[in-house]
Design an enzyme around this catalytic site. Structure first.
Site: not given
Length: 459
Positions: A76, A163, A287, A412
């Site tokens: 990336c 991405c 999600q 989370c």
């Protein structure tokens, strides 16, 4: 000048001792802790102390003299700018172990208990998993329209062609839409003076179906070449099954506006999860990692071990995913959610799956459970999946009053989880805690926790 001020802009040879909960490397200079991104345990290198925030020093790694054997090449080109995927150049096995230790350390630090945290369950291939991508329009230094992410901590847009954690289909669509916008010379919105039209692009993809929702966020409903742009998107991007325009004229960090116009298609997509079908609109909470979501909810049902006579409460229920999955094995499932659109979606999702033992309530989770406990209602198993900040003391107190046999807490943020567990552990034992890597290559980790009421276990 104070001694501490002299540290800023200093360069020194540092050694990384550990990773913080945000995934930053920790080193020391003149007895001060310096937090450095992209610096892994065991590594040594030259560090610049670049800034101080809230009393803490942060640095930049200038060069490595001793790299870790766990450092890997990154594919990336953007991760050091966007600050999202901080582990793109770190061994995935080490990343998963770091997340396990993160949960374990937070629990010990906040609750004082030592608990064996299960190894993190991760993905076989930790890439291209996100079914939701949010991009922002802007201009580069030459004045050309760009589409990309914000640089970390700013609203400066840097262009992104693809991405590595988003669905590959989204990259193709964003590239095509950017080309159309440039051809039609539609100006991007400029925060500093409020000019321009195009603000954001939201893309949601279905994992199990060939369906894609595209949302174009604009300042105004009507603008020059608007109709031509929408027509060309439909023609050039046939993979988009529904296109929505969201109008957000406010200067705000909120992406979507209050008004939406469905330009073609039904305005939503559908996906499947644990054998059920779900409707997903622009605002739906769903999600972002469909593969690991299935793993997460299967583990939740395993922990719950529901009986046919059980009454289930799904707090912070969103579009009803957990409550509807639980309804298949329970006598009754109750969902409570504050967002009206999500409640509407959960009712529709129950109908589309022909589930008749589910009921949805539009209410604040704390207010609802307090009323439920006061009425002495029966709840055998409580599922709770609160936002990152965790639950409230009032919710936890009402939970202890309601006395469900089991509490399945999905979190989370390990720190919020640990804080809430400290309250519940007076009446409940912590029987299992399982980290699930819902967000590979980022610092975040999801946890699912099984709590069993002590007086039931010991009776």
């Amino acid at each position: 000048m104070r001694k501490n001020d002299e540290i800023l802009q200093s360069k020194f040879e540092g050694a990384c001792s550990k990773l913080t909960y945000l995934g930053l490397g920790e080193t020391k200079y003149k007895d001060e802790v310096i937090y450095v991104p992209d610096f892994y345990p065991g590594e040594e290198g030259e560090v610049l102390v670049s800034y101080k925030r809230n009393g803490q020093y942060f640095g930049k790694l200038l060069s490595l003299s001793k790299p870790s054997k766990d450092r890997i090449p990154s594919e990336c080109p953007y991760f050091k700018q966007c600050g999202g995927c901080i582990f793109q150049d770190y061994s995935y096995e080490k990343e998963k172990e770091h997340k396990r230790l993160l949960v374990q350390n937070q629990l010990h630090k906040i609750t004082g208990i030592d608990v064996d945290v299960n190894p993190t369950i991760g993905m076989e291939e930790p890439s291209h998993y996100r079914n939701k991508i949010q991009l922002h329009f802007g201009r580069d230094k030459n004045g050309s329209t760009v589409l990309g992410f914000y640089k970390e901590g700013t609203h400066v847009v840097f262009p992104v062609k693809k991405c590595l954690i988003e669905d590959k289909r989204a990259s193709d669509i964003s590239s095509q839409i950017l080309a159309l916008v440039r051809d039609l010379e539609i100006p991007p919105y400029q925060e500093e003076n409020g000019t321009g039209e195009l603000k954001h692009l939201l893309i949601r993809t279905s994992f199990h179906k060939e369906q894609i929702l595209c949302v174009l966020v604009t300042k105004d409903l009507k603008f020059a070449n608007r109709d031509k742009l929408m027509t060309m998107i439909q023609r050039c991007c046939p993979q988009i099954t529904t296109l929505v325009q969201s109008i957000n004229g406010k200067k705000t960090n909120v992406i979507l506006g209050n008004k939406e116009v469905v330009l073609y298609g039904p305005g939503y997509i559908e996906d499947e999860l644990c054998g059920l079908s779900f409707k997903i609109s622009a605002r739906s909470f769903y999600q972002v990692n469909p593969e690991m979501t299935e793993t997460l909810y299967e583990k939740a049902m395993e922990f719950a071990d529901l009986k046919e006579t059980d009454v289930v409460l799904d707090a912070y229920s969103g579009i009803g995913t957990i409550g509807l999955i639980a309804a298949k094995n329970a006598q009754k499932s109750i969902g409570v959610e504050l967002v009206p659109e999500a409640v509407k979606d959960s009712i529709e999702n129950a109908k589309r799956n022909e589930i008749r033992n589910f009921e949805a309530h539009e209410d604040d989770a704390t207010s609802f459970i307090q009323k439920y406990a006061k009425l002495g209602m029966k709840v055998d198993v409580l599922f709770m999946d609160p936002p990152r900040k965790g639950s409230t003391p009032e919710f936890l107190a009402a939970t202890k009053e309601l006395k469900p046999r089991k509490v399945i807490y999905i979190a989370c943020a390990p720190s919020s989880l640990a804080r809430d567990l400290k309250e519940l552990l007076e009446d409940y034992s912590l029987d299992a805690i399982q980290p699930i890597d819902m967000f590979p290559r980022t610092a975040h980790v999801e946890c699912i926790t099984l709590l069993c009421r002590k007086d039931v276990k010991n009776s």
